[in-house]
Design an enzyme around this catalytic site. Structure first.
Site, PDB file in Angstrom:
ATOM      1  N   GLU A 220      -1.411   5.679  -4.506  1.00 11.78           N
ATOM      2  CA  GLU A 220      -0.180   4.890  -4.465  1.00 11.78           C
ATOM      3  C   GLU A 220      -0.267   3.714  -3.496  1.00 11.78           C
ATOM      4  OE1 GLU A 220       3.428   6.198  -2.283  1.00 11.78           O
ATOM      5  OE2 GLU A 220       2.609   8.201  -2.646  1.00 11.78           O
TER       6      GLU A 220
ATOM      7  N   SER B 251      10.442   8.107  -0.955  1.00 10.70           N
ATOM      8  CA  SER B 251      10.406   6.651  -0.989  1.00 10.70           C
ATOM      9  C   SER B 251      11.393   6.048   0.010  1.00 10.70           C
ATOM     10  CB  SER B 251      10.673   6.173  -2.422  1.00 10.70           C
ATOM     11  OG  SER B 251      10.337   4.809  -2.575  1.00 10.70           O
TER      12      SER B 251
END
Length: 300
Positions: free
Chosen positions: A243, A149
């Site tokens: 995602e 991330s």
């Protein structure tokens, strides 16, 4: 996927929706979000084959996770958490699995977080840790940069800084669900907002705004997707097919490849943001970590 795995995956997704995803949309103080994330990490077991030791590397606190004596490789890892949450503790189980599967030592950095420490504090910490590894006697080709991330922005920016300074570059970069474009303007951010059970654009924007301060979201200093990637070492990118940052990962793959960088991008069907952290419950996540382990070993 077996019926049992389908059921397990479904339960994990619904649990994430009801806890992590929902909580991230609430106007909770940063301290509460950090505490909640660390409490949630207690659900994941640390691999019993590793030793975990608190340490300092380049003036930065970290956890050194080792699965064997005298490892030939080392992974310098910047955890995710949208720049304002996460810690070595929240990613300890992940680090333990990576060490076992790759045979490398893992330094999980507790770098400084926003909003207390905006850009470039985290990048400076990662740089200091990398240089300290060189001072300890590691060759650059023994070092793998890894992150998930927002941590991917830090390791990509670190590689770019090293290139610009003429420093020796690491062997490779491993990027899990990379958050490297703080504009959050890619189509999948909207297209997958209900599919992704883990993360919301609201939470990512909150952290990104705190991290970048007065710097524009599309500035390459904070959004390395917009930087020139020429000359970087090989990249392994893993991203979940469901995602919200799927298109970001695919854009990074295209840009790196166009710059002549060797890239492997793995899109995992039915998976979500940072799904690898759930490898103890989801077989696809376990397989993804095995792929990372094999990639690291090939870099030796």
């Amino acid at each position: 996927m077996s019926l049992q795995q389908q059921i397990t995956t479904y339960i994990v997704k619904q649990s994430l929706r009801a806890s992590f995803k929902f909580t991230s949309t609430l106007p909770l103080p940063v301290s509460a979000l950090r505490t909640g994330m660390e409490l949630g990490a207690s659900l994941f077991s640390v691999n019993q084959q590793v030793g975990v030791n608190r340490t300092v590397i380049g003036g930065v606190t970290a956890e050194l996770v080792s699965s064997q004596p005298k490892a030939k490789q080392v992974i310098l890892y910047c955890h995710g958490g949208a720049f304002f949450t996460g810690s070595a503790k929240t990613h300890r189980a992940l680090a333990s699995d990576l060490s076992v599967l790759s045979g490398a030592d893992v330094y999980m950095l507790d770098y400084r977080l926003a909003p207390e420490h905006p850009y470039p504090a985290a990048l400076d910490d990662a740089y200091s840790a990398y240089m300290a590894l060189l001072d300890k006697g590691y060759q650059a080709q023994q070092i793998i940069l890894a992150g998930d991330s927002g941590g991917c922005a830090h390791i990509l920016n670190l590689a770019l800084r090293l290139r610009e300074e003429g420093q020796d570059l690491p062997a490779a970069l491993v990027m899990i669900s990379p958050f490297v474009d703080l504009t959050l303007s890619m189509p999948s951010v909207v297209r997958h907002k209900r599919l992704d059970p883990m993360v919301t654009a609201h939470a990512l924007k909150r952290g990104a705004d705190a991290y970048r301060g007065q710097i524009a979201a599309n500035d390459r200093r904070v959004s390395p997707l917009f930087a020139d990637l020429t000359g970087l070492p090989p990249l392994l990118i893993q991203v979940g097919e469901q995602e919200i940052l799927l298109d970001d990962a695919l854009a990074l793959e295209r840009k790196a490849r166009a710059a002549g960088v060797e890239v492997t991008c793995e899109v995992c069907d039915g998976m979500w943001h940072n799904f690898q952290m759930f490898s103890q419950f989801v077989h696809k996540a376990d397989f993804a970590l095995q792929q990372i382990g094999r990639f690291v070993k090939r870099c030796a």
